[in-house]
Design an enzyme around this catalytic site. Structure first.
Site, short mmCIF file in Angstrom:
data_model
loop_
_atom_site.label_atom_id
_atom_site.label_comp_id
_atom_site.label_asym_id
_atom_site.label_seq_id
_atom_site.Cartn_x
_atom_site.Cartn_y
_atom_site.Cartn_z
N LYS A 129 0.82 39.38 13.99
CA LYS A 129 0.61 38.82 15.33
C LYS A 129 1.95 38.34 15.85
O LYS A 129 2.80 37.89 15.08
CB LYS A 129 -0.37 37.64 15.28
CG LYS A 129 -1.06 37.38 16.60
CD LYS A 129 -2.22 38.33 16.79
CE LYS A 129 -3.04 38.00 18.00
NZ LYS A 129 -4.26 38.82 18.05
N ASP A 169 -2.65 41.21 23.88
CA ASP A 169 -3.50 40.07 23.54
C ASP A 169 -3.45 39.14 24.75
O ASP A 169 -3.10 39.58 25.85
CB ASP A 169 -2.99 39.40 22.25
CG ASP A 169 -4.05 38.48 21.62
OD1 ASP A 169 -4.95 38.99 20.94
OD2 ASP A 169 -3.99 37.26 21.82
P1 NAD Z 1 -6.86 37.55 28.51
O1 NAD Z 1 -5.51 36.98 28.71
O2 NAD Z 1 -7.19 38.85 29.16
O3 NAD Z 1 -7.98 36.49 28.92
C1 NAD Z 1 -7.97 35.18 28.40
C2 NAD Z 1 -9.09 34.39 29.04
O4 NAD Z 1 -9.10 33.09 28.46
C3 NAD Z 1 -8.92 34.19 30.55
O5 NAD Z 1 -10.15 34.36 31.20
C4 NAD Z 1 -8.46 32.73 30.65
O6 NAD Z 1 -8.88 32.12 31.86
C5 NAD Z 1 -9.21 32.12 29.48
N1 NAD Z 1 -8.59 30.84 29.08
C6 NAD Z 1 -7.29 30.59 28.85
N2 NAD Z 1 -7.09 29.28 28.57
C7 NAD Z 1 -8.32 28.71 28.60
C8 NAD Z 1 -8.79 27.38 28.38
N3 NAD Z 1 -7.95 26.36 28.08
N4 NAD Z 1 -10.14 27.15 28.49
C9 NAD Z 1 -11.00 28.17 28.80
N5 NAD Z 1 -10.60 29.43 29.02
C10 NAD Z 1 -9.28 29.70 28.91
O7 NAD Z 1 -7.04 37.66 26.91
P2 NAD Z 1 -7.99 38.63 26.08
O8 NAD Z 1 -7.18 39.82 25.68
O9 NAD Z 1 -9.28 38.82 26.79
O10 NAD Z 1 -8.19 37.78 24.75
C11 NAD Z 1 -9.18 36.77 24.65
C12 NAD Z 1 -9.44 36.46 23.19
O11 NAD Z 1 -9.85 37.66 22.52
C13 NAD Z 1 -8.25 35.94 22.39
O12 NAD Z 1 -8.71 35.08 21.38
C14 NAD Z 1 -7.70 37.20 21.75
O13 NAD Z 1 -6.94 36.93 20.60
C15 NAD Z 1 -9.01 37.90 21.41
N6 NAD Z 1 -8.91 39.35 21.19
C16 NAD Z 1 -8.39 40.18 22.14
C17 NAD Z 1 -8.35 41.55 21.91
C18 NAD Z 1 -7.85 42.51 22.95
O14 NAD Z 1 -7.96 43.73 22.71
N7 NAD Z 1 -7.37 42.08 24.09
C19 NAD Z 1 -8.79 42.06 20.68
C20 NAD Z 1 -9.34 41.19 19.73
C21 NAD Z 1 -9.40 39.84 20.00
#
Ligand code: NAD
Length: 443
Positions: A129, A169
């Site tokens: 990561k 991410d």
């Molecule tokens: P993103 O940046 O597209 O979205 C993040 C979301 O989290 C946004 O809606 C934002 O408003 C919200 N957020 C941020 N701070 C916050 C807070 N303090 N309180 C409430 N909401 C908050 O990110 P993503 O890619 O959708 O990733 C989200 C999660 O999924 C993370 O934990 C990431 O590690 C995990 N993840 C992502 C992927 C991927 O393919 N993108 C794969 C596996 C896991």
């Protein structure tokens, strides 16, 4: 021409209003917390002591400090990281996040979870990561491009298609990955230019990305929810659900589950919370979030607050924002039947115990959100073979991986009478242990 003006930054800053909420985990030792889950599973299965010791630390921790010229001509120095946890199963693999709270401890936990996840779903990758400590909304696109390119350059040969393969991410996207790939191929020499694209996954389709990668994590989440519903005899069309985070993972999960007839009743993100017991249209909310930067002010629902969001009466709760959100304080207030963990590490270990006691089922993160890395594996494979698979092919293969992993985790849980999270770790650790037993330790 790429806009670089202060207007653009002002527009982005306006999207953030009000200021993002403080995150709850900044002072929490997340890696230690992650290891408590690992220890539980290691004890249950009697993991070889040397395998336990090896996995208790990441192999490499890389920190880089690099200067970047801002639009106004000033220079700023940024801090970036890449944590490489383990590569016994294949090249290191894991996302890159841009967030103001990024720190080594958090990335160590994330890299560890990637090792576990990749082993669990059976893709030939290890775990890693990375991140840059910035709030991406405070920078223009041209500044973000220069930050990304200098970060990539600073990482140098620590990444590569056969060594360590980043992906999007939090706070990064397909554009970020294209900048990384372009910087990488331009700095490694022309002989590897084409193969060099495989240094990252989650690219745009034009630059070697895979169809279906954008939706993959959300789709994978819903694959597991469908398996759960089939197992329990639940008709998803009659269920209600709530989602934390409406970014990549949350918005696709909501759209796909909504497409199966389930009703979205509440959403929370960094700008606030909204609720509507009669149903929220995921597509309309998605358009609002793209235009306004968050759920706040969405006309199709009433403004709500964090406590009400967590206490939403619903069948399925999908945390898809950040780690350490369902804490010991939040867990007793949940009123759902299932937590499907779209985010990495959204449930604190102490809260996990509360959920188990309360009989709230959990589809654990390393299983639930594995769809992203599965389709990243497909993208990497297509890049190596010079192929472009159809969307149907990608979706079909993703479904097979997710269904197989779900079935294996639940069978292990039944056989050993353990919870699903511990079972997921047992399946994952068994695969890692088998490889260590057969290969031994060099020299
Ligand atoms: P993103 O940046 O597209 O979205 C993040 C979301 O989290 C946004 O809606 C934002 O408003 C919200 N957020 C941020 N701070 C916050 C807070 N303090 N309180 C409430 N909401 C908050 O990110 P993503 O890619 O959708 O990733 C989200 C999660 O999924 C993370 O934990 C990431 O590690 C995990 N993840 C992502 C992927 C991927 O393919 N993108 C794969 C596996 C896991």
């Amino acid at each position: 021409m790429v806009p670089t003006t202060s207007d653009e930054k002002a527009g982005k800053a306006a999207k953030r209003a009000p200021r993002p909420k403080a995150v709850t985990f900044e002072n929490v030792a997340l890696f230690d917390q992650a290891l408590t889950l690992f220890d539980r599973a290691a004890d249950v299965m009697g993991l070889d002591p040397h395998v336990r010791t090896i996995l208790q630390q990441p192999k490499n921790q890389i920190t880089v400090n690099f200067p970047v010229r801002m639009d106004d001509g000033r220079f700023k120095v940024f801090k970036g990281y890449r944590i490489q946890h383990n590569n016994v199963l294949g090249p290191y693999k894991g996302g890159i996040r841009y967030a103001r709270f990024v720190r080594t401890d958090e990335l160590k936990a994330m890299a560890f979870w990637m090792t576990m996840k990749n082993s669990l779903v059976g893709v030939p990758f290890g775990g890693a990561k990375g991140g840059v400590k910035i709030d991406p909304l405070l920078f223009s696109d041209s500044e973000l491009q220069r930050i990304t390119r200098r970060y990539t350059h600073a990482l140098g040969m620590n990444i590569g298609p056969e060594w360590d393969i980043p992906a999007p991410d939090m706070g990064t996207n397909a554009q970020t990955m294209v900048w990384i790939a372009d910087t990488y191929v331009n700095t490694i020499g022309s002989a590897e230019r084409f193969a060099g694209r495989g240094v990252v996954t989650g690219k745009t389709i034009n630059t070697g990305g895979s169809l279906g990668r954008d939706e993959a994590t959300g789709r994978g989440v819903i694959c597991t929810v469908r398996s759960w519903a089939a197992e329990k005899g639940v008709d998803l069309a009659k269920t209600t659900f709530a989602v934390q985070g409406f970014g990549n993972v949350g918005s696709f999960a909501a759209k796909i589950l909504g497409g199966l007839g389930a009703t979205l009743v509440a959403v929370q993100d960094h700008t606030g919370a909204v609720a509507n017991p009669s149903g929220i249209d995921p597509a309309a909310l998605g358009a609002h979030v793209r235009a306004r930067g968050g759920v706040q002010g969405f006309a199709g629902a009433k403004a709500s607050d964090d406590a009400s969001f967590w206490a939403t009466r619903c069948d399925i709760l999908i945390p898809a924002a950040l780690e350490y959100q369902i804490t010991e304080e939040v867990a007793p207030t949940l009123r759902c039947r299932l937590v499907a963990e779209g985010a990495n590490g959204p449930t604190a270990p102490a809260a996990d115990a509360v959920l188990r006691k309360r009989g709230i089922e959990v589809i654990p993160d390393i299983l639930c959100n594995a769809g992203g890395v599965v389709v990243s594996f497909f993208e990497w494979t297509q890049n190596r073979r010079g192929e472009s698979w159809t969307l149907e092919e990608v979706r079909g293969k993703l479904q097979s991986y997710m269904d197989a992993a779900y079935a294996q985790v639940m069978a292990t849980a039944r056989e050993r009478t353990i919870d699903a999270r511990t079972a997921a770790y047992v399946v994952s650790l068994a695969r890692l242990q088998a490889v260590y037993r057969e290969r031994g330790i060099f020299p």
